[in-house]
Design an enzyme around this catalytic site. Structure first.
Site, PDB file in Angstrom:
ATOM      1  N   ASP A  79      28.302  33.522  48.534  1.00  0.00           N
ATOM      2  CA  ASP A  79      29.507  33.661  47.703  1.00  0.00           C
ATOM      3  C   ASP A  79      30.552  34.578  48.331  1.00  0.00           C
ATOM      4  OD1 ASP A  79      28.136  32.128  45.731  1.00  0.00           O
ATOM      5  OD2 ASP A  79      27.056  33.942  45.168  1.00  0.00           O
ATOM      6  N   LYS A 122      33.417  31.647  51.798  1.00  0.00           N
ATOM      7  CA  LYS A 122      33.509  30.937  53.092  1.00  0.00           C
ATOM      8  C   LYS A 122      34.361  29.683  52.984  1.00  0.00           C
ATOM      9  CE  LYS A 122      28.916  30.565  53.132  1.00  0.00           C
ATOM     10  NZ  LYS A 122      28.482  31.531  52.123  1.00  0.00           N
ATOM     11  N   GLY A 166      27.618  26.461  46.274  1.00  0.00           N
ATOM     12  CA  GLY A 166      28.755  26.089  45.428  1.00  0.00           C
ATOM     13  C   GLY A 166      30.001  26.659  46.048  1.00  0.00           C
ATOM     14  N   HIS A 167      30.720  25.822  46.772  1.00  0.00           N
ATOM     15  CA  HIS A 167      31.948  26.302  47.402  1.00  0.00           C
ATOM     16  C   HIS A 167      33.107  25.988  46.487  1.00  0.00           C
ATOM     17  CE1 HIS A 167      29.514  26.499  50.943  1.00  0.00           C
ATOM     18  NE2 HIS A 167      29.334  25.205  50.960  1.00  0.00           N
ATOM     19  N   GLN A 221      24.865  29.238  52.018  1.00  0.00           N
ATOM     20  CA  GLN A 221      24.224  30.492  51.631  1.00  0.00           C
ATOM     21  C   GLN A 221      24.658  31.571  52.637  1.00  0.00           C
ATOM     22  OE1 GLN A 221      22.135  27.485  51.454  1.00  0.00           O
ATOM     23  NE2 GLN A 221      22.978  27.504  49.409  1.00  0.00           N
TER      24      GLN A 221
HETATM   25  P1  IMP Z   1      17.342  28.925  45.684  1.00  0.00           P
HETATM   26  O1  IMP Z   1      18.095  28.738  46.950  1.00  0.00           O
HETATM   27  O2  IMP Z   1      17.871  28.112  44.537  1.00  0.00           O
HETATM   28  O3  IMP Z   1      15.855  28.754  45.876  1.00  0.00           O
HETATM   29  O4  IMP Z   1      17.522  30.454  45.214  1.00  0.00           O
HETATM   30  C1  IMP Z   1      16.985  31.531  45.934  1.00  0.00           C
HETATM   31  C2  IMP Z   1      17.957  32.713  45.911  1.00  0.00           C
HETATM   32  O5  IMP Z   1      19.081  32.408  46.684  1.00  0.00           O
HETATM   33  C3  IMP Z   1      18.464  33.069  44.520  1.00  0.00           C
HETATM   34  O6  IMP Z   1      18.650  34.470  44.448  1.00  0.00           O
HETATM   35  C4  IMP Z   1      19.805  32.367  44.465  1.00  0.00           C
HETATM   36  O7  IMP Z   1      20.673  32.977  43.553  1.00  0.00           O
HETATM   37  C5  IMP Z   1      20.255  32.564  45.896  1.00  0.00           C
HETATM   38  N1  IMP Z   1      21.227  31.550  46.351  1.00  0.00           N
HETATM   39  C6  IMP Z   1      20.963  30.290  46.756  1.00  0.00           C
HETATM   40  N2  IMP Z   1      22.087  29.665  47.114  1.00  0.00           N
HETATM   41  C7  IMP Z   1      23.090  30.542  46.961  1.00  0.00           C
HETATM   42  C8  IMP Z   1      24.498  30.483  47.202  1.00  0.00           C
HETATM   43  O8  IMP Z   1      25.063  29.480  47.655  1.00  0.00           O
HETATM   44  N3  IMP Z   1      25.191  31.626  46.895  1.00  0.00           N
HETATM   45  C9  IMP Z   1      24.589  32.743  46.427  1.00  0.00           C
HETATM   46  N4  IMP Z   1      23.282  32.843  46.201  1.00  0.00           N
HETATM   47  C10 IMP Z   1      22.527  31.753  46.454  1.00  0.00           C
END
Ligand code: IMP
Length: 417
Positions: A22, A25, A49-50, A233
């Protein structure tokens, strides 16, 4: 954008988040995508989520690279990704409704894994189970990411290449998974619904499966086309180098991006590290410079810090230089994009984390705030001296130049130097 910024990025540039995601980017990607010929995403899934704002309208992409907004450019979804097909179809429709043709320019790696509804259900079941046993979950997005990557590692996933399978083979696969999943997780798989979603996606996307993304990208570069690699991420969420176990299940560093796309390291010409001027995190896990109370709430409100996928309020805190140094080492950043500087406009003072004390607590260097609007400034020299001081400090501490500075939500609200 100045000419020097343009040419010095070279033919293959990666954009990588330096914190917990977040960082914003999407905006830089969207700006740079104009200058690059091909847009590629390597890893992750619909957990991303961009949010991009174009002419005042917000677009949120979870699977498609943010650069997809630029008509006519080839868009590659790499083999390191895990793809929830109904989400991808939704995004394609959304773009097409906005008048942006996308179908004919998508290249879906044959080896990207498919995320089924059962992956999401397992993700939820595992989170609930963890919370029950240990008192807290990972705080995943419940988008099925961990279970899909687990299936990949266990060699029991289904990949995009299954679009060319016979229907009965897909059915047999799903029926076998159904029994196994029920036994292992107590989750019920609706085979008919899974097949229906798979078939709908196959109808639209079958012709878009690319059997050799590495050669495709290599060919683009050989023909002097430029490639923009969009990281998903961020570094501190990397499964190997992040704050395990509170991480995602993919490799989020530039090395992961290269692996996910099948790009050779020597193809890469620049790596832009993206960091917020402060810091946020969603989900559980360590966060040394987290701010509780009114200041945290103020940053959250000013920065609109709510998850773009899950709408969860993001935890807010101050910038932490050691995290930036760590990310810079891992990714070999060639420059920084510091985002959302304007969110700090009203702060009296701005602490910046510089290390830890003997008790493991964050140590800060506190900078004076500038208490004036930086919104929309596009020239570094026009920034208040106090803001320049912090940006210069980041450069000095990390040894990496700050080339892009975000001063607002809009595409044009950016200093480029
Ligand atoms: P998962 O990727 O859904 O398995 O989540 C694992 C961790 O990564 C959690 O703390 C999510 O909130 C975090 N996370 C996954 N994708 C994103 C992203 O695009 N932005 C921020 N945090 C993320």
């Amino acid at each position: 954008m100045s000419r020097s910024a343009d040419t010095s990025l070279g033919s293959c540039c990666a954009i990588i988040g330096a914190q917990w995601g977040d960082e914003g980017k999407g905006k830089l990607i969207d700006i740079l995508a104009e200058r690059f010929d091909v847009i590629a995403r390597a890893c992750g899934g619909a957990n991303a989520g961009h949010t991009i704002v174009v002419n005042g309208t917000k677009h949120v992409f979870r699977l498609l690279p943010s650069g997809s907004l630029h008509a006519g450019k080839p868009v590659v979804l790499g083999g390191g990704m895990v793809i929830h097909l109904p989400t991808l179809l939704e995004e394609i429709e959304l773009l097409e409704k906005a008048g942006i043709e996308i179908r004919s320019r998508i290249h879906l790696a044959h080896n990207a894994h498919i995320v089924f509804e059962y992956h999401k259900a397992i993700d939820g079941a595992l989170e609930d189970r963890r919370a029950k046993v240990t008192g807290k979950g990972i705080g995943t997005t419940r988008r099925g990411i961990g279970p899909a990557y687990a299936d990949k590692a266990l060699r029991r996933g289904l990949r995009m290449e299954a679009f060319s399978w016979r229907n009965e083979d897909v059915l047999t696969f799903l029926e076998q998974r159904r029994d196994d999943i029920k036994e292992s997780y107590g989750v019920t798989v609706d085979v008919d619904a899974e097949i229906a979603a798979f078939t709908a996606a196959r109808h639209v996307l079958r012709e878009r499966v690319a059997n050799d993304v590495p050669s495709l990208l290599h060919g683009f570069l050989a023909k002097k086309k430029t490639v923009l690699v969009e990281g998903a991420q961020a570094t501190l969420l990397d499964i190997d180098h992040g704050t395990y176990p509170y991480v995602t299940s993919s490799q989020t560093t530039v090395a992961g991006a290269l692996q996910g796309l099948g790009l050779a390291p020597k193809a890469l010409t620049s790596v832009i590290g993206v960091a917020k001027a402060y810091c946020t995190r969603v989900g559980e896990g360590e966060f040394l410079t987290e701010i509780e109370g009114a200041t945290g709430d103020r940053l959250r409100e000013r920065g609109g810090e709510y998850g773009s996928v899950t709408k969860r309020p993001r935890r807010c805190g101050w910038l932490h230089i050691p995290d930036l140094e760590h990310a810079a080492i891992l990714n070999g950043f060639t420059c920084w994009n510091i985002t959302k500087l304007d969110v700090l406009d009203k702060e009296e003072t701005i602490p910046v984390g510089i290390g830890t004390d003997a008790h493991g607590k964050a140590e800060y260097k506190t900078f004076p705030g500038w208490k004036t609007s930086t919104l929309g400034i596009t020239d570094f020299g026009k920034l208040p001296a106090e803001a320049q001081e912090i940006l210069n400090f980041i450069e000095k501490q990390t040894g990496i130049p700050v080339r892009f500075i975000g001063t607002g939500q809009g595409r044009e609200e950016m200093i480029v130097q």
